[in-house]
Design a protein around this motif. Structure first.
Motif, PDB file in Angstrom:
ATOM      1  N   MET A   8       0.828  -1.200   0.000  1.00 37.46           N
ATOM      2  CA  MET A   8       0.000   0.000   0.000  1.00 37.46           C
ATOM      3  C   MET A   8       0.866   1.256   0.000  1.00 37.46           C
ATOM      4  N   SER A   9       0.523   2.192  -0.861  1.00 38.72           N
ATOM      5  CA  SER A   9       1.210   3.473  -0.927  1.00 38.72           C
ATOM      6  C   SER A   9       0.748   4.371   0.213  1.00 38.72           C
ATOM      7  N   PHE A  10       1.336   5.567   0.293  1.00 36.58           N
ATOM      8  CA  PHE A  10       0.893   6.529   1.304  1.00 36.58           C
ATOM      9  C   PHE A  10      -0.582   6.851   1.131  1.00 36.58           C
ATOM     10  N   ASN A  11      -1.005   7.083  -0.104  1.00 34.30           N
ATOM     11  CA  ASN A  11      -2.398   7.441  -0.379  1.00 34.30           C
ATOM     12  C   ASN A  11      -3.345   6.336   0.073  1.00 34.30           C
ATOM     13  N   ALA A  12      -2.990   5.092  -0.238  1.00 39.29           N
ATOM     14  CA  ALA A  12      -3.836   3.963   0.155  1.00 39.29           C
ATOM     15  C   ALA A  12      -3.852   3.794   1.671  1.00 39.29           C
ATOM     16  N   THR A  13      -2.682   3.941   2.305  1.00 41.91           N
ATOM     17  CA  THR A  13      -2.584   3.802   3.760  1.00 41.91           C
ATOM     18  C   THR A  13      -3.391   4.887   4.459  1.00 41.91           C
ATOM     19  N   MET A 196     -15.413   5.872  19.984  1.00 42.27           N
ATOM     20  CA  MET A 196     -15.431   4.901  18.882  1.00 42.27           C
ATOM     21  C   MET A 196     -15.440   5.592  17.525  1.00 42.27           C
ATOM     22  N   ALA A 197     -15.769   6.899  17.480  1.00 43.53           N
ATOM     23  CA  ALA A 197     -15.747   7.627  16.213  1.00 43.53           C
ATOM     24  C   ALA A 197     -14.332   7.715  15.652  1.00 43.53           C
ATOM     25  N   TYR A 198     -13.336   7.543  16.519  1.00 36.76           N
ATOM     26  CA  TYR A 198     -11.940   7.581  16.075  1.00 36.76           C
ATOM     27  C   TYR A 198     -11.330   6.189  15.998  1.00 36.76           C
ATOM     28  N   GLU A 199     -12.138   5.177  16.309  1.00 36.06           N
ATOM     29  CA  GLU A 199     -11.656   3.806  16.143  1.00 36.06           C
ATOM     30  C   GLU A 199     -11.466   3.543  14.655  1.00 36.06           C
ATOM     31  N   GLY A 200     -10.390   2.927  14.292  1.00 34.71           N
ATOM     32  CA  GLY A 200     -10.168   2.610  12.892  1.00 34.71           C
ATOM     33  C   GLY A 200      -8.735   2.777  12.463  1.00 34.71           C
ATOM     34  N   PHE A 201      -8.068   3.811  12.969  1.00 34.95           N
ATOM     35  CA  PHE A 201      -6.681   4.033  12.548  1.00 34.95           C
ATOM     36  C   PHE A 201      -5.781   2.889  12.989  1.00 34.95           C
ATOM     37  N   GLN A 202      -6.116   2.266  14.140  1.00 41.59           N
ATOM     38  CA  GLN A 202      -5.250   1.209  14.657  1.00 41.59           C
ATOM     39  C   GLN A 202      -5.301  -0.049  13.808  1.00 41.59           C
ATOM     40  N   LEU A 203      -6.292  -0.147  12.915  1.00 39.74           N
ATOM     41  CA  LEU A 203      -6.343  -1.310  12.025  1.00 39.74           C
ATOM     42  C   LEU A 203      -5.113  -1.366  11.116  1.00 39.74           C
ATOM     43  N   LEU A 204      -4.457  -0.211  10.919  1.00 40.87           N
ATOM     44  CA  LEU A 204      -3.237  -0.198  10.108  1.00 40.87           C
ATOM     45  C   LEU A 204      -2.128  -1.015  10.763  1.00 40.87           C
ATOM     46  N   SER A 205      -2.174  -1.131  12.092  1.00 42.00           N
ATOM     47  CA  SER A 205      -1.134  -1.917  12.769  1.00 42.00           C
ATOM     48  C   SER A 205      -1.255  -3.395  12.423  1.00 42.00           C
ATOM     49  N   TYR A 206      -2.456  -3.817  11.954  1.00 41.24           N
ATOM     50  CA  TYR A 206      -2.625  -5.195  11.498  1.00 41.24           C
ATOM     51  C   TYR A 206      -2.121  -5.373  10.061  1.00 41.24           C
ATOM     52  N   ASP A 207      -1.914  -4.242   9.355  1.00 36.73           N
ATOM     53  CA  ASP A 207      -1.507  -4.279   7.949  1.00 36.73           C
ATOM     54  C   ASP A 207      -0.053  -3.873   7.746  1.00 36.73           C
ATOM     55  N   TYR A 208       0.741  -3.896   8.809  1.00 36.65           N
ATOM     56  CA  TYR A 208       2.124  -3.417   8.744  1.00 36.65           C
ATOM     57  C   TYR A 208       2.898  -4.064   7.603  1.00 36.65           C
ATOM     58  N   ASN A 212       3.945  -0.165   2.015  1.00 38.43           N
ATOM     59  CA  ASN A 212       5.201   0.159   1.342  1.00 38.43           C
ATOM     60  C   ASN A 212       6.029   1.103   2.205  1.00 38.43           C
ATOM     61  N   ASN A 213       7.258   0.705   2.495  1.00 37.34           N
ATOM     62  CA  ASN A 213       8.171   1.511   3.320  1.00 37.34           C
ATOM     63  C   ASN A 213       7.484   1.956   4.614  1.00 37.34           C
ATOM     64  N   PRO A 214       7.075   1.012   5.464  1.00 34.95           N
ATOM     65  CA  PRO A 214       6.269   1.355   6.638  1.00 34.95           C
ATOM     66  C   PRO A 214       6.941   2.322   7.609  1.00 34.95           C
ATOM     67  N   LYS A 215       8.255   2.282   7.715  1.00 40.45           N
ATOM     68  CA  LYS A 215       8.942   3.182   8.652  1.00 40.45           C
ATOM     69  C   LYS A 215       8.698   4.649   8.311  1.00 40.45           C
ATOM     70  N   LYS A 216       8.510   4.930   7.036  1.00 41.59           N
ATOM     71  CA  LYS A 216       8.241   6.299   6.604  1.00 41.59           C
ATOM     72  C   LYS A 216       6.745   6.537   6.426  1.00 41.59           C
ATOM     73  N   THR A 217       6.058   5.564   5.832  1.00 42.64           N
ATOM     74  CA  THR A 217       4.656   5.754   5.467  1.00 42.64           C
ATOM     75  C   THR A 217       3.711   5.687   6.652  1.00 42.64           C
ATOM     76  N   LEU A 218       3.903   4.699   7.541  1.00 43.88           N
ATOM     77  CA  LEU A 218       2.931   4.455   8.606  1.00 43.88           C
ATOM     78  C   LEU A 218       2.730   5.647   9.543  1.00 43.88           C
ATOM     79  N   PRO A 219       3.799   6.213  10.141  1.00 40.25           N
ATOM     80  CA  PRO A 219       3.556   7.328  11.063  1.00 40.25           C
ATOM     81  C   PRO A 219       2.969   8.555  10.381  1.00 40.25           C
ATOM     82  N   LYS A 220       3.443   8.883   9.179  1.00 41.61           N
ATOM     83  CA  LYS A 220       2.928  10.059   8.474  1.00 41.61           C
ATOM     84  C   LYS A 220       1.468   9.877   8.086  1.00 41.61           C
TER      85      LYS A 220
END
Length: 420
Positions: A8-13, A196-208, A212-220
């Motif tokens: 996944m690219s930045f846009n997709a993430t 719960m309205a903000y629940e959802g972002f943590q699902l990315l931790s399941y997609d680590y 693509n380039n998670p060290k740069k893409t994931l936090p941003k």
């Protein structure tokens, strides 16, 4: 669901994170928070958003530290807290089941509102959407990241258009029209009950592993997504209330944004918002159902749940886990009320995110003092949420507390009996 063939690219993430939050969040909680905080609803979204922002930082930094998927369950296992990891995973699974039920409840009411065929239809539609998406998941049909990008931008366009339509009319008196004036501190209580309205972002931790380039893409991607959602929620809270008045949104909280859409653009607005709500909640149900199934499979492989929940079908889907999640969520959507389900889910995620923030502080991630502040923020919100529910919904709260105690205290005994 099939595994993504491309990272996944930045846009997709970013789109996955935003979609996970907006997917059912604002459609479900707007009337609930205005009922609690009145004209300060926008501040409730701000406060909850700041806690979510810190939690997003903790999740992303811990994912980078351990360089693997799995979220809170993996974090705790990696620091040798297997027992706590198992207990928290049970609590978290309960939270996701509640979330799916909220999304299905919201889907049913928004779609049924267009047809106006009686009180039975929303419940039938809620059950039907869960059944349909369970079938999709069991077949292993996945959402492409490109589709997610398109759907996210589509619903953002609808929500922002609706919000701006109300804001340009600028009628601040509408923020409290039809409801009693609230003191500013009710915004803090409101924030605690809509997390719960903000629940959802943590699902990315399941997609680590799929980023693509998670060290740069994931936090941003994670941090910018939460910031964007905070602003979207604030604008919608202000714009929708200015369109129809706070009292109308509270009275019609199950379909608040459809009412605002009709006020803005007539039947076209009603249909447009309904379509956005249906796609948003449906997409959120689909993604959460799959992610929770995978989480149950992971926990079962660690022998913290019955081994049968790790069994996969020919499409490599944990079918027992998916069906149990779907069945429980459908039952809750059929018998629960919106406010009760939102409050319960919010409490669960506050507990989980508070735990992750504290782990991040202990593990000395970047800006660890901010993570500690997030821990205290979650603790305060938990107390306020429980206090509100004791006053208004004591029986559902007692059930949730009992289930949490079973997960934390009774889990070893249950597993011992289960593995005999």
């Amino acid at each position: 669901m099939s595994k993504k063939s491309e990272a996944m690219s930045f846009n997709a993430t970013w789109s996955m994170a935003v979609g996970g939050m907006v997917g059912g969040g604002i459609f479900s909680v707007l009337g609930v928070v205005i009922e609690t905080a009145g004209q300060w609803a926008w501040l409730s979204f701000t406060i909850a958003g700041l806690i979510a922002l810190i939690s997003a930082h903790s999740y992303s930094q811990l994912s980078l530290k351990y360089e693997q998927s799995g979220g809170a369950f993996t974090f705790l296992n990696d620091i040798n807290h297997e027992g706590l990891a198992g207990s928290l995973s049970w609590v978290l699974i309960l939270g996701y089941i509640l979330t799916i039920s909220v999304y299905a409840f919201t889907f049913g009411h928004y779609v049924a509102h267009v047809f106006n065929m009686g009180n039975w239809l929303p419940r039938v539609l809620a059950f039907s959407i869960i059944a349909a998406l369970t079938f999709v998941n069991l077949r292993g049909v996945g959402d492409a990241s490109k589709v997610e990008i398109i759907t996210v931008w589509g619903k953002l366009f609808v929500l922002l258009g609706l919000a701006l339509f109300g804001i340009v009319q600028w009628s601040p008196e509408q923020l409290s029209a039809g409801v009693s004036e609230k003191p500013w501190y009710t915004a803090i209580i409101g924030a605690a009950t809509i997390f719960m309205a903000y629940e959802g972002f943590q699902l990315l931790s399941y997609d680590y592993d799929d980023i693509n380039n998670p060290k740069k893409t994931l936090p941003k991607a994670t941090i910018s997504a939460v910031i964007a959602v905070i602003f979207i929620y604030i604008l919608v809270a202000l714009g929708a209330a200015m369109l129809v008045g706070a009292g109308t949104i509270v009275a019609q909280k199950e379909v608040a944004l459809s009412v605002a859409g009709k006020q803005a653009l007539g039947t076209a607005g009603l249909v447009l918002v309904t379509i956005a709500a249906a796609f948003s909640t449906g997409s959120a149900i689909n993604a959460t159902l799959f992610s929770t199934g995978r989480l149950m499979e992971t926990v079962a492989k660690k022998k913290d749940l019955p081994p049968s929940l790790a069994k996969e079908n020919k499409s490599h889907i944990p079918y027992y886990a998916i069906m149990i999640i779907a069945g429980l969520a459908a039952a809750l959507a059929a018998v629960g009320s919106l406010g009760t389900l939102v409050d319960a889910a919010s409490l669960i995620f506050l507990i989980t995110f508070g735990t992750v923030n504290f782990i991040a502080y202990q593990q000395k991630v970047k800006y660890r003092l901010v993570c500690l502040a997030g821990t205290f923020g979650c603790m305060i919100a938990i107390v306020l949420s429980a206090y509100k529910q004791v006053q208004t919904k004591p029986i559902p709260l007692a059930v949730i507390v009992a289930l949490i105690l079973i997960a934390v205290v009774g889990r070893p005994y249950i597993l011992k009996k289960m593995n005999r």
